[in-house]
Design an enzyme around this catalytic site. Structure first.
Site, mmCIF file in Angstrom:
data_model
loop_
_atom_site.group_PDB
_atom_site.id
_atom_site.type_symbol
_atom_site.label_atom_id
_atom_site.label_comp_id
_atom_site.label_asym_id
_atom_site.label_seq_id
_atom_site.Cartn_x
_atom_site.Cartn_y
_atom_site.Cartn_z
ATOM 1 N N ASP A 54 -21.814 -13.072 24.611
ATOM 2 C CA ASP A 54 -22.640 -12.203 23.762
ATOM 3 C C ASP A 54 -23.986 -11.937 24.422
ATOM 4 O O ASP A 54 -24.474 -10.792 24.431
ATOM 5 C CB ASP A 54 -22.833 -12.870 22.397
ATOM 6 C CG ASP A 54 -23.726 -12.055 21.488
ATOM 7 O OD1 ASP A 54 -23.299 -10.981 21.025
ATOM 8 O OD2 ASP A 54 -24.862 -12.485 21.223
ATOM 9 N N GLU A 126 -15.963 -11.008 24.161
ATOM 10 C CA GLU A 126 -17.216 -11.641 24.562
ATOM 11 C C GLU A 126 -16.949 -12.956 25.302
ATOM 12 O O GLU A 126 -17.635 -13.263 26.291
ATOM 13 C CB GLU A 126 -18.091 -11.891 23.333
ATOM 14 C CG GLU A 126 -18.647 -10.610 22.727
ATOM 15 C CD GLU A 126 -19.475 -10.850 21.493
ATOM 16 O OE1 GLU A 126 -20.334 -10.011 21.187
ATOM 17 O OE2 GLU A 126 -19.262 -11.885 20.816
#
Length: 234
Positions: A54, A126
């Site tokens: 992320d 992610e």
């Protein structure tokens, strides 16, 4: 864990992992890890890699937008970024590489279509970036090479979707002196990372169009398009 041949996925992402266990971890949903841990088989889910990925994604997307749109102000860049890394965007990137096919899911998740859930795909994508970042020796350029084409394609679609209906509507309204066109947000729903805005276009005090989208800018464009279709198209 059941052995899997990751060569197909590696072909799709254009990157061959030196440490296959990192890739395996990136593809391990918490439901599957929990099932194995309950059987005393120590297994780590992809949540830690998701956390890292992320942050990597935010750096890459911010850098991409900063360099690709040198004349766009910070506020608009923030809106762009929310559009290209929201849940809908990330899950679509995951679908393009068929990521759900390679996920390790618990029985319950499998039964209820976990491999197609947007949040599951978002998190796995992610985690994949986080794993790639570590495996490449913490090389942002390697991850950037894989990620930027998705971002660029999403921005192209966003810009196409945002055909300048607001300017078109403004030009129509300006033909009648004294008329005032404005846009008002009537609602914002959904989580902060994947919001939906509803906007109305108002001519003086009358609502002439409405639209919804993942950003106020996009919703305004849809409201303008709606107004043009309802009142100004012959």
């Amino acid at each position: 864990m059941n052995p899997k041949d990751f060569s197909e996925l590696e072909d799709k992402i254009g990157y061959v992992f030196k440490n296959k266990s990192l890739l395996e971890e990136a593809l391990t949903h918490s439901s599957y890890a929990n099932e194995l841990n309950q059987r005393n088989i120590p297994t780590r889910s992809n949540e830690r890699l998701e956390f890292l990925g992320d942050s990597v994604l935010e750096i890459i997307s911010s850098s991409y937008l900063f360099t690709s749109f040198p004349d766009v102000e910070e506020g608009e860049l923030t809106k762009y970024r929310s559009e290209i890394i929201c849940t809908a965007a990330l899950s679509s990137y995951a679908q393009k590489i068929d990521l759900g096919k390679f996920l390790f899911l618990g029985n319950g998740e499998k039964k209820y279509g976990g491999k197609n859930k947007p949040t599951t795909l978002e998190n796995a994508f992610e985690a994949l970036l986080g794993a790639m970042y570590i495996d490449s020796g913490y090389s942002l350029p390697k991850v950037k090479k894989f990620t930027e084409p998705f971002l660029a394609e999403r921005m192209l679609v966003a810009e196409t979707d945002n055909s300048d209906y607001k300017s078109e509507l403004q030009q129509i309204i300006q033909q009648t002196p004294g008329e005032e066109l404005k846009y008002e947000v009537t609602s914002k729903t959904g989580p902060d990372n994947d919001p939906t805005f509803t906007v109305v276009a108002m001519l003086n005090s009358n609502v002439i169009g409405s639209g919804s989208g993942p950003s106020k800018r996009k919703a305004e464009q849809k409201a303008a398009k709606n107004a043009i279709a309802k009142f100004f198209k012959k």
